[in-house]
Design an enzyme around this catalytic site. Structure first.
Site, PDB file in Angstrom:
ATOM      1  N   GLU A 174       1.724   8.440  -9.648  1.00  0.00           N
ATOM      2  CA  GLU A 174       1.564   6.981  -9.702  1.00  0.00           C
ATOM      3  C   GLU A 174       0.465   6.566 -10.676  1.00  0.00           C
ATOM      4  O   GLU A 174      -0.702   6.503 -10.318  1.00  0.00           O
ATOM      5  CB  GLU A 174       1.254   6.419  -8.300  1.00  0.00           C
ATOM      6  CG  GLU A 174       1.105   4.901  -8.309  1.00  0.00           C
ATOM      7  CD  GLU A 174       0.774   4.293  -6.932  1.00  0.00           C
ATOM      8  OE1 GLU A 174       0.542   5.048  -5.980  1.00  0.00           O
ATOM      9  OE2 GLU A 174       0.740   3.058  -6.858  1.00  0.00           O
ATOM     10  N   LYS A 216       6.047   6.769  -9.971  1.00  0.00           N
ATOM     11  CA  LYS A 216       5.804   5.467  -9.323  1.00  0.00           C
ATOM     12  C   LYS A 216       4.995   4.586 -10.282  1.00  0.00           C
ATOM     13  O   LYS A 216       3.763   4.610 -10.260  1.00  0.00           O
ATOM     14  CB  LYS A 216       5.072   5.693  -7.992  1.00  0.00           C
ATOM     15  CG  LYS A 216       4.670   4.408  -7.287  1.00  0.00           C
ATOM     16  CD  LYS A 216       4.272   4.651  -5.836  1.00  0.00           C
ATOM     17  CE  LYS A 216       3.746   3.379  -5.202  1.00  0.00           C
ATOM     18  NZ  LYS A 216       3.617   3.433  -3.758  1.00  0.00           N
ATOM     19  N   SER A 258       4.693  -2.452  -6.022  1.00  0.00           N
ATOM     20  CA  SER A 258       4.864  -3.906  -6.168  1.00  0.00           C
ATOM     21  C   SER A 258       3.637  -4.545  -6.819  1.00  0.00           C
ATOM     22  O   SER A 258       3.769  -5.598  -7.457  1.00  0.00           O
ATOM     23  CB  SER A 258       5.203  -4.566  -4.835  1.00  0.00           C
ATOM     24  OG  SER A 258       4.256  -4.287  -3.831  1.00  0.00           O
ATOM     25  N   ARG A 289       2.687  -3.661  -0.169  1.00  0.00           N
ATOM     26  CA  ARG A 289       2.618  -5.069   0.222  1.00  0.00           C
ATOM     27  C   ARG A 289       3.985  -5.755   0.223  1.00  0.00           C
ATOM     28  O   ARG A 289       4.284  -6.543   1.124  1.00  0.00           O
ATOM     29  CB  ARG A 289       1.658  -5.809  -0.719  1.00  0.00           C
ATOM     30  CG  ARG A 289       0.217  -5.497  -0.429  1.00  0.00           C
ATOM     31  CD  ARG A 289      -0.677  -5.863  -1.575  1.00  0.00           C
ATOM     32  NE  ARG A 289      -0.543  -4.956  -2.705  1.00  0.00           N
ATOM     33  CZ  ARG A 289      -1.230  -5.059  -3.839  1.00  0.00           C
ATOM     34  NH1 ARG A 289      -2.069  -6.059  -4.003  1.00  0.00           N
ATOM     35  NH2 ARG A 289      -1.091  -4.184  -4.810  1.00  0.00           N
TER      36      ARG A 289
HETATM   37  C1  5MM Z   1      -0.287   1.149   0.283  1.00  0.00           C
HETATM   38  O1  5MM Z   1      -1.350   0.936  -0.620  1.00  0.00           O
HETATM   39  C2  5MM Z   1      -1.853   2.035  -1.371  1.00  0.00           C
HETATM   40  C3  5MM Z   1      -3.305   1.693  -1.451  1.00  0.00           C
HETATM   41  O2  5MM Z   1      -4.063   2.707  -1.153  1.00  0.00           O
HETATM   42  P1  5MM Z   1      -5.674   2.586  -1.264  1.00  0.00           P
HETATM   43  O3  5MM Z   1      -6.154   2.119   0.045  1.00  0.00           O
HETATM   44  O4  5MM Z   1      -6.096   3.975  -1.578  1.00  0.00           O
HETATM   45  O5  5MM Z   1      -5.989   1.617  -2.372  1.00  0.00           O
HETATM   46  C4  5MM Z   1      -1.330   2.048  -2.810  1.00  0.00           C
HETATM   47  O6  5MM Z   1      -1.596   3.225  -3.508  1.00  0.00           O
HETATM   48  C5  5MM Z   1       0.132   1.809  -2.837  1.00  0.00           C
HETATM   49  O7  5MM Z   1       0.820   2.952  -2.432  1.00  0.00           O
HETATM   50  C6  5MM Z   1       0.645   1.405  -4.200  1.00  0.00           C
HETATM   51  O8  5MM Z   1      -0.298   0.702  -4.972  1.00  0.00           O
HETATM   52  C7  5MM Z   1       1.839   0.512  -3.998  1.00  0.00           C
HETATM   53  O9  5MM Z   1       1.486  -0.529  -3.142  1.00  0.00           O
HETATM   54  P2  5MM Z   1       1.866  -2.007  -3.535  1.00  0.00           P
HETATM   55  O10 5MM Z   1       1.253  -2.868  -2.458  1.00  0.00           O
HETATM   56  O11 5MM Z   1       1.260  -2.239  -4.900  1.00  0.00           O
HETATM   57  O12 5MM Z   1       3.364  -2.028  -3.562  1.00  0.00           O
END
Ligand code: 5MM
Length: 334
Positions: A174, A216, A258, A289
């Site tokens: 990611e 990702k 997202s 989110r």
């Molecule tokens: C679920 O949120 C993850 C955040 O982790 P941290 O607490 O370490 O910041 C994050 O990595 C998430 O998997 C991705 O950013 C995708 O989440 P969104 O909300 O951007 O779809």
């Protein structure tokens, strides 16, 4: 077909996507406090198990990314990985230890967690994890992302992915180019392309089996403070162009984050991407989110209302699954 390729395809095929429920305790606390719920271990488990036992898990979710706390929790005498397996999805785990200030360019971030990773991976495998996640973050400004940040984060992602495959799990790679900033979608396209190309250069150097990897990435969007906004058609076009040019053909699929888009935006953009996808890559979701927001809001009003919360989650997961097949339409949003 390699075992890793089978696992990757299992997670993302047939309109399934990934539920990113790997918020670290700090992030989860922010999410819960934003809806006036106390962030304690019990509440975090309560919300998450409500999602994991939802009906839509069977049809729409191929994998769930967990956080260290959650993978060790139990509910009704079952471990959380067992609960997820029951729905037919695979449990995964976030294995990075967070993004810290990058020495040499302290206003940028480097993701840490390589030390002792092999041992942690073995433990997570025993706990039921079959895939993992590591997120590198990049900001866009006049000077950023710097060469140092592009190089260092790609290097870490390459070493991470190789270790994960050694432990027989599928690495989700990611690289997230953040939405914050005034930049245009064109700049986001250029920077995201540079970042993704560098990541694959490092994955290849580390002899990672690309058929057993899921990418990702972010979609190609205007910065949140940009005056001009491209429309969904342009987002889909630029995102597909970037991925076709930057991702090696062996990679089976792409599961978008997202990144701060609303639930509807993230669903609509994914739908258009799939409607116009002429590549062989599967294009699906790995949303945090954009899968959880509505459900969290509903749950926060009455944390005992599991079935109401599940209804909201099921609706969003179904719409995302339709978008992953290019079958979503705006009139389905009520
Ligand atoms: C679920 O949120 C993850 C955040 O982790 P941290 O607490 O370490 O910041 C994050 O990595 C998430 O998997 C991705 O950013 C995708 O989440 P969104 O909300 O951007 O779809």
């Amino acid at each position: 077909m390699s075992e890793l390729n089978k696992i990757a395809l299992n997670i993302i095929s047939n309109g399934k996507g990934i539920l990113a429920a790997d918020e670290s305790t700090g992030t989860m606390t922010k999410r819960l406090e934003a809806v006036n719920v106390k962030s304690n271990e019990e509440n975090r488990l309560n919300f998450r198990k409500t999602l994991f036992t939802s009906e839509s898990m069977k049809k729409c979710i191929g994998g769930v990314i967990l956080y260290d706390e959650t993978i060790k929790q139990t509910y009704e005498n079952k471990t959380i990985p067992e609960l997820i397996n029951e729905s037919g999805a695979l449990p995964g785990i976030k294995v990075d230890t967070g993004a810290k200030s990058l020495a040499g360019s302290p206003d940028e971030k480097i993701t840490e967690g390589l030390d002792g990773l092999r041992e942690r991976l073995k433990k997570y495998y025993k706990l039921g994890a079959r895939f993992t996640k590591w997120r590198g973050v990049y900001t866009i400004s006049d000077k950023f992302p710097s060469k140092l940040s592009v190089h260092s984060n790609a290097h870490a992602l390459g070493r991470y992915a190789a270790l994960v495959q050694e432990c027989e799990m599928v690495p989700i790679v990611e690289p997230e180019v953040l939405m914050e900033g005034k930049h245009s979608a064109k700049v986001c396209y250029e920077k995201t392309s540079e970042v993704i190309k560098k990541c694959f250069e490092e994955l290849i150097l580390n002899k990672v089996d690309l058929t057993g990897v899921i990418l990702k990435p972010n979609m190609i969007l205007d910065g949140i403070n940009s005056k001009n906004k491209v429309n969904s058609e342009q987002i889909a076009e630029l995102t597909l162009k970037c991925l076709k040019e930057s991702v090696p053909q062996e990679v089976p699929g792409i599961a978008f984050l997202s990144g701060g888009q609303s639930e509807i935006e993230a669903t609509e953009n994914l739908n258009l991407i799939n409607k116009t996808n002429s590549s062989k890559f599967i294009m699906t979701y790995s949303y945090g989110r954009a899968l959880q927001q509505g459900a969290l809001k509903h749950w926060s009003k009455d944390i005992k209302d599991s079935s109401g919360t599940q209804k909201v989650f099921n609706n969003r997961a179904n719409l995302c699954s339709l978008a992953a097949q290019g079958k979503w339409s705006r009139d389905l949003e009520i």
